[in-house]
Design a protein around this motif. Structure first.
Motif, PDB file in Angstrom:
ATOM      1  N   ASP A   1       6.273  11.901  14.232  1.00  0.00           N
ATOM      2  CA  ASP A   1       6.468  10.505  13.829  1.00  0.00           C
ATOM      3  C   ASP A   1       6.025  10.278  12.392  1.00  0.00           C
ATOM      4  N   TRP A   2       4.865  10.806  12.042  1.00  0.00           N
ATOM      5  CA  TRP A   2       4.338  10.587  10.694  1.00  0.00           C
ATOM      6  C   TRP A   2       5.205  11.262   9.639  1.00  0.00           C
ATOM      7  N   PHE A   3       5.725  12.441   9.940  1.00  0.00           N
ATOM      8  CA  PHE A   3       6.488  13.184   8.939  1.00  0.00           C
ATOM      9  C   PHE A   3       7.972  12.835   8.958  1.00  0.00           C
ATOM     10  N   SER A   4       8.361  11.898   9.796  1.00  0.00           N
ATOM     11  CA  SER A   4       9.780  11.543   9.879  1.00  0.00           C
ATOM     12  C   SER A   4      10.306  10.969   8.571  1.00  0.00           C
TER      13      SER A   4
ATOM     14  N   HIS B   1       0.868  -1.182   0.000  1.00  0.00           N
ATOM     15  CA  HIS B   1       0.000   0.000   0.000  1.00  0.00           C
ATOM     16  C   HIS B   1       0.902   1.228   0.000  1.00  0.00           C
ATOM     17  N   PRO B   2       0.436   2.370  -0.504  1.00  0.00           N
ATOM     18  CA  PRO B   2       1.288   3.557  -0.551  1.00  0.00           C
ATOM     19  C   PRO B   2       1.635   4.019   0.860  1.00  0.00           C
ATOM     20  N   SER B   3       2.855   4.488   1.035  1.00  0.00           N
ATOM     21  CA  SER B   3       3.278   5.006   2.332  1.00  0.00           C
ATOM     22  C   SER B   3       2.776   6.439   2.499  1.00  0.00           C
ATOM     23  N   PHE B   4       2.904   6.954   3.714  1.00  0.00           N
ATOM     24  CA  PHE B   4       2.514   8.346   3.960  1.00  0.00           C
ATOM     25  C   PHE B   4       3.376   9.285   3.117  1.00  0.00           C
ATOM     26  N   SER B   5       4.639   8.940   2.950  1.00  0.00           N
ATOM     27  CA  SER B   5       5.525   9.758   2.108  1.00  0.00           C
ATOM     28  C   SER B   5       5.050   9.763   0.661  1.00  0.00           C
TER      29      SER B   5
ATOM     30  N   GLU C   1      12.334  19.375   2.782  1.00  0.00           N
ATOM     31  CA  GLU C   1      11.934  20.257   1.687  1.00  0.00           C
ATOM     32  C   GLU C   1      10.496  19.988   1.258  1.00  0.00           C
ATOM     33  N   ALA C   2      10.106  18.704   1.250  1.00  0.00           N
ATOM     34  CA  ALA C   2       8.723  18.356   0.908  1.00  0.00           C
ATOM     35  C   ALA C   2       7.760  18.872   1.965  1.00  0.00           C
ATOM     36  N   ARG C   3       8.163  18.829   3.228  1.00  0.00           N
ATOM     37  CA  ARG C   3       7.307  19.365   4.293  1.00  0.00           C
ATOM     38  C   ARG C   3       7.064  20.851   4.092  1.00  0.00           C
ATOM     39  N   ARG C   4       8.115  21.584   3.700  1.00  0.00           N
ATOM     40  CA  ARG C   4       7.973  23.033   3.482  1.00  0.00           C
ATOM     41  C   ARG C   4       7.059  23.327   2.292  1.00  0.00           C
ATOM     42  N   GLU C   5       7.190  22.527   1.245  1.00  0.00           N
ATOM     43  CA  GLU C   5       6.280  22.699   0.094  1.00  0.00           C
ATOM     44  C   GLU C   5       4.838  22.402   0.502  1.00  0.00           C
TER      45      GLU C   5
END
Length: 415
Positions: free
Chosen positions: A380-383, A298-302, A388-392
């Protein structure tokens, strides 16, 4: 003979001219006059009570009064709404519903005032919305358009309850299932053996999200035609408008957990397969969600965040409502909301709102503790998501953060 013929011609032309004037007058004035007289029902209709006489005022007959008399022939008695009976659902209605209808209890008269802290909270949230919408340094698509410029398809999240004068803009992943249940109970759009359903939790989940159970703004065009926008604006002015929001990043986590970590065939085929092909090196992903889960695929959160940031995503179709920005769902710079609830203070806000609407004796907001997503889990989820993706991603959802008073997640963006 010539004079008589000319006289008849003038009579015909004069009649045609008067008919044309009447048509033009009705088109330009009649609509607004009709909707300015649309009553807002603050409570349940009480059958068989004669209307109270209005104070006597001296008024000369006018063309508009004639139009009112004409239009009233097509209105349901006591509603001010055009007659447009919805098809009967024989599975949950009865031919003798009127006989078994049990009127609601009278509203409570509250003697104790609301806590000043709750009133101040709402005042701050409304004031913040006004300030952000007036702030030229904050720019996002559609911010400065007028309500008239909003396409009809973008008004499908505004649910109207004419019985109590309420408009609710629902935001998926922000307790919208339970608020939709509340709206079904209040509008009495679901009958059980001819009697309106009173228990929100007794409403099946498949019916909660069934569009036929809710009368939304995007349905006005079918019912009211060219007068739809006029009527929307009148109801926006007179009705109590509310919405509930939550931290934008936490809402995304909740959407991912619900749609991609659980067996959901529809979301798997529409979105998960796309993510697996594009970002997970799966050129031929399993054909069904069951097969995919059996293989641990299944697709990951990333992958989900990559999908949101990919320019191809919105080129193919607008964001799905479960991750579409709130400003795109509810148009807070075009609609002046009377109440802004936060999921983080859901219980207090729900109690405050139902009391404000004077329906807290009719229905209670269902408390839900099922599989809640906590904001403390964000790190934890955004680890697995690059900084750079988080900032976008923040830029993509920045208007929601600022409009609704959520702090910039510096701990995620400054690593």
């Amino acid at each position: 003979m010539g004079t008589s013929r000319m006289f008849r011609i003038f009579i015909v032309l004069g009649s045609l001219f008067m008919i044309l004037l009447i048509i033009i007058y009705w088109d330009d004035v009649g609509a607004s006059h009709l909707y300015l007289h649309t009553p807002v029902s603050p409570g349940p209709k009480i059958p068989h009570h004669p209307p109270q006489p209005r104070p006597h005022t001296t008024r000369t007959p006018s063309f508009l009064s004639d139009i009112d008399a004409f239009v009233n022939q097509f209105l349901e008695p006591g509603t001010g709404e055009p007659t447009d009976t919805a098809p009967a659902d024989m599975s949950n209605q009865s031919e003798k519903a009127e006989e078994r209808y049990i009127p609601r209890r009278e509203w409570k008269i509250h003697l104790t005032p609301l806590a000043a802290e709750l009133r101040e909270r709402q005042e701050q949230r409304r004031r913040l919305l006004q300030e952000m919408c007036a702030n030229d340094s904050i720019v996002f698509p559609g911010k400065n358009r007028s309500f008239d410029d909003i396409p009809n398809k973008e008004l499908d999240h505004l649910i109207v309850d004419d019985r109590h004068g309420i408009i609710y803009c629902y935001v998926p992943k922000v307790a919208c299932s339970n608020w939709k249940r509340i709206m079904i109970v209040l509008s009495e759009s679901m009958l059980l053996e001819g009697v309106p359903q009173r228990d929100p939790l007794a409403i099946p989940r498949d019916l909660v999200h069934n569009s036929s159970m809710h009368f939304t703004f995007n349905k006005f065009w079918k019912r009211y035609g060219k007068f739809a926008k006029h009527l929307m604006k009148v109801k926006l002015k007179k009705y109590t408008k509310f919405l509930f929001v939550r931290d934008p990043f936490v809402r995304l986590i909740s959407a991912y957990r619900n749609k991609f970590e659980m067996h959901n065939e529809d979301f798997y085929r529409r979105f998960a397969q796309v993510m697996l092909r594009r970002y997970a090196n799966q050129p031929t992903p399993p054909s069904s969600v069951d097969k995919a889960f059996a293989l641990g695929i299944h697709p990951s959160f990333s992958h989900f965040i990559q999908y949101l940031l990919d320019p191809l995503t919105e080129k193919e179709m607008p964001f799905n409502e479960h991750w579409r920005q709130v400003y795109r769902l509810c148009h807070p710079c075009q609609i002046q909301y009377d109440f802004v609830g936060h999921l983080e203070t859901a219980e207090e806000d729900a109690e405050h709102l139902l009391r404000l609407l004077r329906v807290d004796n009719v229905v209670e907001f269902p408390t839900s503790h099922r599989n809640l997503t906590a904001s403390s889990w964000e790190s934890d989820w955004f680890s697995t998501v690059p900084v750079e993706a988080r900032r976008e991603l923040y830029k993509l959802y920045e208007p929601d953060f600022k409009l609704f008073g959520y702090n910039r997640p510096d701990s995620l963006l400054n690593e």
